[in-house]
Design an enzyme around this catalytic site. Structure first.
Site: not given
Length: 417
Positions: A220, A276
């Site tokens: 992440h 991301c």
């Protein structure tokens, strides 16, 4: 004037010390080292400048910072994700072998020892030392966040595939690759914030001309407000370690300071970041903006109020999953029944399909591969619509990005990892 030798406390280089000098700044990594006094037997006492509870030692005769670079480690107190404290740089003495080839520290070592305690400590590396010149070294971090509501499925698969590419296709020695995943049993190879920090320092430790370094992260990523006015868009990009909920994320300023600025002349670093908001995760000065027809331009990301974000003469190149405002996905669209990150899979596929590929062709091939998976090309018609709606949401966007510490012609420069 007579001189003697002293090793830099930052990069380990041998420095020539003038007589009676008490401190010296390394011309390569800018670290300030306290000169060890010699006793009457000619043996050097072994101690360095250490942070204390009141901050960093700053004697009145210590050289002042140059080009806005702080002496010692910066305190990344950004107001988000649990701000760091100087004491968090202290590493406890591990119970397992230290894979980062670093000397473990303990709070007692911050006090200056008595003469009877002056002992030369020799670290015992768990990883075999690579050749002095032309070596290859890689750090691969895969975080699935198991048993979390935000868990991923493909991150560990990504680092295993990347390791295969590096060893079998690109000639990396297997004992010069350090993997951090949340399936490891050794507490030092679990991708916690502290372990990732230590591993990044290991990656660039003692780098010399001819070295090829790789940093791969799959997990992440996020972004947060920029409080030191060094971001064009007003946000810092971050990586989320396994324990980021309690320890906080790793921000791009720290990543740049740790693995970009120490790169000396002749050293190459390739960072492949599958997360991301990762477009400028290394805070490199130049971003390659390419349209769908393949035309490109270099965008200068240097900010007037920011400190220097380049290397010390080396080359840093970052290949990331998406732009700073975009999100990325792991998916089974590429391999049936096996989740992988879209960036990692498309990068490995492009490197396997074309030897001697240029950066321009690599970026185009990766983007085309992801567009095909997003549109359902090469997928059965029955699942194509599902892929578009669930794996690649209609309002999401993912375009692999390229950034660098220097500009170059992306269609003539080959990818040399």
């Amino acid at each position: 004037m007579a001189t003697r030798g002293e090793r830099c406390s930052g990069c380990g280089r041998q420095l020539a010390i003038p007589t009676r000098a008490q401190f010296i700044r390394c011309g390569v990594c800018q670290a300030v080292t306290r000169v060890r006094p010699f006793d009457h037997w000619g043996q050097a006492y072994d101690f360095k400048i250490r942070p204390t509870s009141g901050g960093y030692i700053n004697p009145s005769n210590m050289p002042r910072p140059v080009n806005n670079r702080p002496i010692g480690r910066p305190n990344y107190n950004n107001g988000f994700n649990n701000p760091l404290r100087p004491a968090q740089y202290n590493e406890p003495v591990p119970l397992h072998p230290n894979p980062y080839n670093e000397q473990p520290l303990c709070p007692a070592q911050f006090a200056e020892p008595t003469p009877a305690q002056y002992i030369e400590r020799q670290p015992s590396p768990a990883l075999a030392s690579p050749p002095v010149h032309g070596r290859k070294r890689a750090l691969l971090c895969g975080v699935n966040y198991r048993q979390k509501s935000y868990r991923l499925k493909g991150s560990i698969n990504d680092v295993k595939c990347m390791k295969y590419l590096l060893v079998e296709r690109l000639g990396f020695p297997i004992d010069c690759i350090l993997m951090l995943t949340d399936e490891e049993t050794n507490p030092l190879t679990i991708p916690t914030k502290q372990n990732i920090r230590s591993a990044m320092r290991w990656l660039v430790q003692g780098c010399q001309s001819g070295d090829s370094l790789v940093f791969h992260f799959s997990g992440h990523g996020s972004r947060q407000r920029d409080f030191n006015n060094d971001e064009v868009d007003g946000y810092d990009e971050t990586l989320c370690p396994l324990d980021y909920e309690t320890e906080g994320s790793i921000i791009d300023d720290e990543i740049n300071e740790t693995i970009v600025r120490p790169l000396t002349h002749g050293v190459k670093l390739h960072a492949i970041v599958d997360s991301c908001h990762s477009g400028t995760i290394l805070d490199l000065p130049f971003v390659c903006r390419m349209n769908r027809e393949g035309y490109y331009r270099w965008e200068d990301q240097r900010f007037p109020t920011a400190c220097y974000k380049g290397t010390s003469g080396g080359l840093a190149i970052s290949i990331t999953a998406c732009d700073d405002h975009e999100t990325s996905s792991d998916t089974t669209a590429f391999l049936e029944n096996l989740s992988t990150g879209a960036l990692t899979f498309s990068f490995i596929q492009a490197m396997e399909n074309e030897r001697g590929i240029t950066y321009g062709r690599l970026l185009n091939a990766m983007r085309q591969s992801i567009r095909q998976a997003k549109s359902g090309i090469r997928l059965d018609a029955a699942v194509a619509n599902i892929v578009k709606k669930t794996v690649f949401k209609s309002d999401s966007s993912q375009e692999p990005q390229l950034s660098s510490s220097e500009t170059f012609d992306i269609y003539s420069k080959q990818v040399m990892v």
